[in-house]
Design a protein around this motif. Sequence first.
Motif, PDB file in Angstrom:
ATOM      1  N   UNK A  15       0.802  -1.217   0.000  1.00  0.00           N
ATOM      2  CA  UNK A  15       0.000   0.000   0.000  1.00  0.00           C
ATOM      3  C   UNK A  15       0.837   1.270   0.000  1.00  0.00           C
ATOM      4  N   UNK A  16       2.119   1.153   0.385  1.00  0.00           N
ATOM      5  CA  UNK A  16       2.977   2.337   0.379  1.00  0.00           C
ATOM      6  C   UNK A  16       3.847   2.401  -0.873  1.00  0.00           C
ATOM      7  N   UNK A  17       3.414   1.701  -1.948  1.00  0.00           N
ATOM      8  CA  UNK A  17       4.162   1.719  -3.204  1.00  0.00           C
ATOM      9  C   UNK A  17       4.192   3.133  -3.780  1.00  0.00           C
ATOM     10  N   UNK A  18       5.388   3.565  -4.139  1.00  0.00           N
ATOM     11  CA  UNK A  18       5.578   4.878  -4.750  1.00  0.00           C
ATOM     12  C   UNK A  18       5.856   4.738  -6.246  1.00  0.00           C
ATOM     13  N   UNK A  19       6.597   3.707  -6.611  1.00  0.00           N
ATOM     14  CA  UNK A  19       6.927   3.440  -8.017  1.00  0.00           C
ATOM     15  C   UNK A  19       6.522   2.003  -8.327  1.00  0.00           C
ATOM     16  N   UNK A  20       5.735   1.813  -9.399  1.00  0.00           N
ATOM     17  CA  UNK A  20       5.305   0.484  -9.820  1.00  0.00           C
ATOM     18  C   UNK A  20       5.696   0.284 -11.284  1.00  0.00           C
TER      19      UNK A  20
END
Length: 263
Positions: free
Chosen positions: A67-72
Motif C-alpha cells: 500500500x505504500x508503493x511509490x513506483x510500480x
Amino acid sequence: MGAFRKCRSPTKPQSCAPLMLVGTLWHLSMIVTVHTCPKICHCSDGNGMVVQCTSLNLDHIPDNLPKDTVVLLLSSNQITHIPKEAFLDLHRLRELDLSHNAIESVEVGAFQGISESLRSLDLSNNHLSSLPQDAFAKLHARVRLSHNPWHCQCSLQEALREMRLDPETVNEVSCYTSVRDEYVGQPVIQVLDSGINFCNFHHKTTDVAMFVAMFCWFSMVTAYIIYYIRHNQEDSRRHMEYLKSLPSTSPISQDCDTASSVL
C-alpha cells in the motif's frame, strides 16, 4: 491506548504483559500488510516502496501490492486490460510504467484512487486504438501514449482533452487509422492544432447515414405503392378480358343487345 496507560503502573507488571503482546502483534501485522511484496516481483524500500515486476510475462496487474508503493514498474509483460479500480489502494503511487505490454483497453475508473498522487503514467508501445472519454478524468499525471495504433476519431479527441500528454513524446502519438484517410500517419496533436474537429466528422457521418436510411425507406415505400397500383390495374384488366370472353347465351341479353343497337 487507555489500556496501555493503565498498564504503566509498576505495581502490577504481570497484568500488562498480555496487552503489550497484543499491541506488538497488531503493530507487526500492520507492517506486514503494508510492506508485503508479491513473490514474483522485486521490492526495495528507499524514500518509498519501489515494486519492480518487469519482463515476467504477467497477463494481469499483480494482487496485494504494498500500500505504500511509490513506483510500480510493470513494463514488458503481456497485460491486455486495465480494469476499474486496478490501483485503488495505492494512494502514494507517483510513477506507473505499463509500457511494452499488449494493452487493448482501459476501463473508466482504472486510475481511481491514484488520480491525485500519480505524476507519471507510461502507456507507450501497447495495442491501444481508442480510450473512453472519462478514463483519465481528474488525473494529474503526465501521460505517455506514443507508439499505439490510434484510430483518430471523436472519442479519442475527447479523451485527450482530459489528460496531460508528456511533451517529450506528444509528437509520437500518431493516427494509425482515421475517419479521414488524409490524416493517417500524422501526429494527432498537430491535426487537432490545425483546427480539425473529429467530432464534426462524426456528426456529419451520422447525418449522412440517417439521410441514406430515410432515402432507402422512402424508395421502398414508393416502390411498394407503384407495385400495388400496377398489380391492381393488371387484375382489373384480366377481369375485364375475362368478362368479355364470356358467351352471350341468354335471350334476354340478346334482346337487350338488339334494343341497345336500335337505340
